[in-house]
Design a protein around this motif. Structure first.
Motif, PDB file in Angstrom:
ATOM      1  N   ASN A   1     107.430  -7.280 -46.714  1.00 20.60           N
ATOM      2  CA  ASN A   1     106.300  -7.864 -47.424  1.00 20.60           C
ATOM      3  C   ASN A   1     104.996  -7.181 -47.013  1.00 20.60           C
ATOM      4  O   ASN A   1     104.160  -6.876 -47.853  1.00 20.60           O
ATOM      5  CB  ASN A   1     106.229  -9.362 -47.147  1.00 20.60           C
ATOM      6  CG  ASN A   1     105.227 -10.061 -48.036  1.00 20.60           C
ATOM      7  OD1 ASN A   1     104.864  -9.556 -49.083  1.00 20.60           O
ATOM      8  ND2 ASN A   1     104.777 -11.214 -47.607  1.00 20.60           N
ATOM      9  N   GLN A   2     104.815  -6.915 -45.711  1.00 21.57           N
ATOM     10  CA  GLN A   2     103.609  -6.227 -45.256  1.00 21.57           C
ATOM     11  C   GLN A   2     103.562  -4.803 -45.792  1.00 21.57           C
ATOM     12  O   GLN A   2     102.501  -4.319 -46.161  1.00 21.57           O
ATOM     13  CB  GLN A   2     103.537  -6.224 -43.730  1.00 21.57           C
ATOM     14  CG  GLN A   2     103.129  -7.549 -43.152  1.00 21.57           C
ATOM     15  CD  GLN A   2     102.923  -7.478 -41.651  1.00 21.57           C
ATOM     16  OE1 GLN A   2     103.227  -6.480 -41.017  1.00 21.57           O
ATOM     17  NE2 GLN A   2     102.422  -8.562 -41.087  1.00 21.57           N
ATOM     18  N   GLY A   3     104.706  -4.127 -45.849  1.00 25.93           N
ATOM     19  CA  GLY A   3     104.750  -2.787 -46.421  1.00 25.93           C
ATOM     20  C   GLY A   3     104.342  -2.792 -47.880  1.00 25.93           C
ATOM     21  O   GLY A   3     103.631  -1.907 -48.341  1.00 25.93           O
ATOM     22  N   HIS A   4     104.779  -3.810 -48.611  1.00 27.89           N
ATOM     23  CA  HIS A   4     104.413  -3.935 -50.025  1.00 27.89           C
ATOM     24  C   HIS A   4     102.908  -4.199 -50.161  1.00 27.89           C
ATOM     25  O   HIS A   4     102.246  -3.624 -51.022  1.00 27.89           O
ATOM     26  CB  HIS A   4     105.211  -5.058 -50.674  1.00 27.89           C
ATOM     27  CG  HIS A   4     104.811  -5.349 -52.083  1.00 27.89           C
ATOM     28  ND1 HIS A   4     105.040  -4.467 -53.111  1.00 27.89           N
ATOM     29  CD2 HIS A   4     104.179  -6.412 -52.633  1.00 27.89           C
ATOM     30  CE1 HIS A   4     104.568  -4.973 -54.236  1.00 27.89           C
ATOM     31  NE2 HIS A   4     104.044  -6.161 -53.967  1.00 27.89           N
ATOM     32  N   LEU A   5     102.370  -5.060 -49.295  1.00 28.52           N
ATOM     33  CA  LEU A   5     100.940  -5.371 -49.361  1.00 28.52           C
ATOM     34  C   LEU A   5     100.086  -4.151 -49.055  1.00 28.52           C
ATOM     35  O   LEU A   5      99.010  -3.979 -49.626  1.00 28.52           O
ATOM     36  CB  LEU A   5     100.591  -6.507 -48.389  1.00 28.52           C
ATOM     37  CG  LEU A   5     101.093  -7.896 -48.758  1.00 28.52           C
ATOM     38  CD1 LEU A   5     100.734  -8.896 -47.673  1.00 28.52           C
ATOM     39  CD2 LEU A   5     100.550  -8.349 -50.096  1.00 28.52           C
ATOM     40  N   LEU A   6     100.556  -3.285 -48.161  1.00 28.58           N
ATOM     41  CA  LEU A   6      99.794  -2.086 -47.826  1.00 28.58           C
ATOM     42  C   LEU A   6      99.750  -1.080 -48.974  1.00 28.58           C
ATOM     43  O   LEU A   6      98.872  -0.231 -49.016  1.00 28.58           O
ATOM     44  CB  LEU A   6     100.367  -1.421 -46.574  1.00 28.58           C
ATOM     45  CG  LEU A   6     100.167  -2.198 -45.274  1.00 28.58           C
ATOM     46  CD1 LEU A   6     100.907  -1.506 -44.135  1.00 28.58           C
ATOM     47  CD2 LEU A   6      98.701  -2.351 -44.943  1.00 28.58           C
ATOM     48  N   LYS A   7     100.692  -1.189 -49.915  1.00 27.19           N
ATOM     49  CA  LYS A   7     100.718  -0.275 -51.062  1.00 27.19           C
ATOM     50  C   LYS A   7      99.910  -0.788 -52.248  1.00 27.19           C
ATOM     51  O   LYS A   7      99.742  -0.081 -53.230  1.00 27.19           O
ATOM     52  CB  LYS A   7     102.162  -0.043 -51.502  1.00 27.19           C
ATOM     53  CG  LYS A   7     102.980   0.696 -50.484  1.00 27.19           C
ATOM     54  CD  LYS A   7     104.401   0.853 -50.935  1.00 27.19           C
ATOM     55  CE  LYS A   7     105.228   1.512 -49.856  1.00 27.19           C
ATOM     56  NZ  LYS A   7     106.641   1.596 -50.212  1.00 27.19           N
TER      57      LYS A   7
END
Length: 111
Positions: free
Chosen positions: A7-13
Motif C-alpha cells: 500500500n505504501q509503495g502504491h501511495l508513493l507512485k
C-alpha cells in the motif's frame, strides 16, 4: 504487514511531480495550497494519504484535496496533427499554516 508495504509503495507512485506555474505560486502564497501532477486513476483519499506519507517527518495534515482532469492539447508537427496526453492535477490544502519542504526528495524510492 506485506499489504501495508504494498500500500505504501502504491501511495508513493501516486504523486508524480509538483506543478509549477504562476497560478500555483499564487495559490501557495495566498491560500497555503500546493498543486501536484498525480496518477490519472488516483482518488482524493489516496492523494491525501500520499502527501501525508511523503511529509510524515514534518507532520503535515491535509485539509482538503481538489482534483482536475486536464485534457491534452492538440499540437501540429508540420502537416501532422498530434495530441498531448491527458493528465490529472490535484490542489492540496494544508492545515495550520504548515509548509511543504521539497528539499529532501532527491532520492525517494519505493521500498
Amino acid at each position: 504487514m506485506s499489504n501495508q508495504n504494498t500500500n505504501q509503495g502504491h501511495l508513493l507512485k501516486i504523486i508524480l511531480a509538483p506543478h509549477i506555474s504562476e497560478k500555483s505560486t499564487y495559490l501557495g502564497e495566498k491560500n497555503n495550497q500546493t498543486i501536484f501532477r498525480v496518477a490519472r486513476d488516483a482518488t482524493k483519499l489516496e492523494i491525501k494519504r500520499a502527501v501525508e506519507l511523503l511529509w510524515k517527518e514534518q507532520k503535515i495534515e491535509v485539509k482538503k484535496v481538489q482534483t482536475i482532469n486536464v485534457k491534452g492539447k492538440q499540437k501540429r508537427f508540420g502537416r501532422f496533427v498530434g495530441k498531448r496526453s491527458d493528465w490529472k492535477k490535484a490542489i492540496v490544502s494544508i492545515k495550520n499554516e504548515q509548509e511543504l519542504n521539497f528539499t529532501n526528495f532527491a532520492n525517494i524510492e519505493a521500498k
